[in-house]
Structures are given as C-alpha cells and as structure tokens.
Design a protein around this motif. Structure first.
Motif, mmCIF file in Angstrom:
data_model
loop_
_atom_site.group_PDB
_atom_site.id
_atom_site.type_symbol
_atom_site.label_atom_id
_atom_site.label_comp_id
_atom_site.label_asym_id
_atom_site.label_seq_id
_atom_site.Cartn_x
_atom_site.Cartn_y
_atom_site.Cartn_z
ATOM 1 N N VAL A 96 -9.087 -0.220 1.500
ATOM 2 C CA VAL A 96 -7.915 -0.938 2.145
ATOM 3 C C VAL A 96 -8.092 -2.424 1.960
ATOM 4 N N GLN A 97 -9.491 -2.732 2.170
ATOM 5 C CA GLN A 97 -9.690 -4.065 1.961
ATOM 6 C C GLN A 97 -9.825 -4.809 0.566
ATOM 7 N N ASP A 98 -9.886 -4.020 -0.141
ATOM 8 C CA ASP A 98 -9.810 -4.323 -1.681
ATOM 9 C C ASP A 98 -8.449 -4.375 -1.948
ATOM 10 N N LEU A 99 -7.681 -3.785 -1.532
ATOM 11 C CA LEU A 99 -6.139 -3.608 -1.814
ATOM 12 C C LEU A 99 -5.647 -4.933 -1.005
ATOM 13 N N ALA A 100 -6.067 -5.147 0.117
ATOM 14 C CA ALA A 100 -5.656 -6.479 0.698
ATOM 15 C C ALA A 100 -6.092 -7.591 -0.146
ATOM 16 N N ASP A 101 -7.310 -7.722 -0.343
ATOM 17 C CA ASP A 101 -7.882 -8.685 -1.183
ATOM 18 C C ASP A 101 -6.881 -9.143 -2.522
ATOM 19 N N ALA A 102 -6.563 -7.900 -2.996
ATOM 20 C CA ALA A 102 -5.878 -7.995 -4.499
ATOM 21 C C ALA A 102 -4.364 -8.230 -4.066
ATOM 22 N N THR A 103 -3.745 -8.354 -3.056
ATOM 23 C CA THR A 103 -2.353 -8.721 -2.684
ATOM 24 C C THR A 103 -2.283 -9.865 -1.592
ATOM 25 N N ALA A 113 0.203 -2.870 -3.034
ATOM 26 C CA ALA A 113 -0.562 -3.154 -4.352
ATOM 27 C C ALA A 113 0.224 -2.578 -5.542
ATOM 28 N N ALA A 114 1.012 -1.545 -5.221
ATOM 29 C CA ALA A 114 2.007 -0.980 -6.442
ATOM 30 C C ALA A 114 3.112 -2.002 -6.902
ATOM 31 N N SER A 115 3.656 -2.749 -5.677
ATOM 32 C CA SER A 115 4.449 -3.696 -5.917
ATOM 33 C C SER A 115 3.836 -4.931 -6.538
ATOM 34 N N ALA A 116 2.749 -5.317 -6.335
ATOM 35 C CA ALA A 116 2.195 -6.517 -7.061
ATOM 36 C C ALA A 116 1.749 -6.161 -8.269
ATOM 37 N N GLY A 117 1.533 -4.953 -8.720
ATOM 38 C CA GLY A 117 1.186 -4.373 -10.133
ATOM 39 C C GLY A 117 -0.351 -4.275 -10.108
ATOM 40 N N VAL A 118 -0.785 -3.714 -9.205
ATOM 41 C CA VAL A 118 -2.518 -3.699 -9.330
ATOM 42 C C VAL A 118 -2.612 -2.570 -10.169
ATOM 43 N N ILE A 162 -5.606 5.293 8.059
ATOM 44 C CA ILE A 162 -4.895 5.880 6.763
ATOM 45 C C ILE A 162 -3.232 5.250 6.747
ATOM 46 N N ASP A 163 -3.035 4.715 7.956
ATOM 47 C CA ASP A 163 -1.545 4.200 7.827
ATOM 48 C C ASP A 163 -1.559 2.762 7.124
ATOM 49 N N GLN A 164 -2.739 1.983 7.267
ATOM 50 C CA GLN A 164 -2.973 0.896 6.825
ATOM 51 C C GLN A 164 -3.126 0.941 5.173
ATOM 52 N N LEU A 165 -3.587 2.091 4.856
ATOM 53 C CA LEU A 165 -3.921 2.663 3.470
ATOM 54 C C LEU A 165 -2.554 2.557 2.748
ATOM 55 N N ARG A 166 -1.934 3.462 3.425
ATOM 56 C CA ARG A 166 -0.469 3.506 2.890
ATOM 57 C C ARG A 166 0.279 2.336 2.567
ATOM 58 N N VAL A 167 0.170 1.299 3.591
ATOM 59 C CA VAL A 167 1.083 -0.048 3.612
ATOM 60 C C VAL A 167 0.447 -0.630 2.437
ATOM 61 N N LEU A 168 -0.668 -0.796 2.166
ATOM 62 C CA LEU A 168 -1.472 -1.451 1.429
ATOM 63 C C LEU A 168 -1.247 -0.911 -0.210
ATOM 64 N N MET A 185 1.321 7.539 -8.485
ATOM 65 C CA MET A 185 0.619 6.897 -7.640
ATOM 66 C C MET A 185 1.064 7.486 -6.109
ATOM 67 N N SER A 186 2.273 7.788 -5.893
ATOM 68 C CA SER A 186 2.601 8.037 -4.839
ATOM 69 C C SER A 186 2.347 9.476 -4.443
ATOM 70 N N ARG A 187 2.107 10.427 -5.470
ATOM 71 C CA ARG A 187 1.653 11.532 -5.403
ATOM 72 C C ARG A 187 0.104 11.817 -4.869
ATOM 73 N N GLU A 188 -0.525 10.879 -5.718
ATOM 74 C CA GLU A 188 -1.931 10.642 -5.285
ATOM 75 C C GLU A 188 -2.091 10.270 -3.710
ATOM 76 N N LEU A 189 -1.495 9.355 -3.447
ATOM 77 C CA LEU A 189 -1.321 8.874 -1.978
ATOM 78 C C LEU A 189 -1.160 9.778 -1.004
ATOM 79 N N GLU A 190 -0.185 10.658 -1.424
ATOM 80 C CA GLU A 190 0.060 11.746 -0.291
ATOM 81 C C GLU A 190 -1.039 12.843 -0.272
#
Length: 82
Positions: A31-38, A62-67, A52-58, A1-6
C-alpha cells in the motif's frame, strides 16, 4: 490486474483475524509503495479491517498512473498471505 486484485481481496476476506493481523505488514508495505509511486504521501494506518480497501484504491491509482508490473506485485502479495 483487476483479476489479481480481486484474488487478493478474496483471500484477505477469508483470513481469520489473527492471520490478517500477522499479514498486515506485507499488505501495508505494498500500500505504501503504491502511494509513494502515485501520490508520494504516507498512508494512515487504520488497521487490518480497512487495509484491504486502502489497497484497492491505491491499486487503481497505480494502474491509472501506469505503474509497471502491478499484477505481478499483487500476485506476489497474494502468495505471501497465510
């Protein structure tokens, strides 16, 4: 996941401003889908420079939440970037 994010982040940074602006709705949707999921809250629209910074945070939230299928979602997003 982190590689794809980068990979998404690197591609985003390479985009000319007009291409980033045109691609913003696709990134914003993820970004909004991830926010909705978390957090279940709307993400403020702060423009392409911050998106893009919002995407990184979310993504990390999402990874922490197990999306599920997060890396696949990021790969799909990266493929849509011009």
């Amino acid at each position: 996941m982190s590689r794809e994010l980068e990979r998404v982040v690197r591609r985003w940074r390479e985009l000319p401003a007009d291409h980033a602006l045109a691609a913003s709705p696709a990134v914003r949707e993820v970004v909004q889908d991830l926010a909705d999921a978390t957090a279940g809250r709307p993400v403020p629209e702060l423009g392409p420079a911050v998106l893009i910074d919002q995407l990184r945070v979310l993504v990390w939230d999402a990874a922490s939440a197990g999306v599920p299928e997060l890396a696949d979602r990021l790969a799909d997003l990266r493929r849509t970037l011009p």
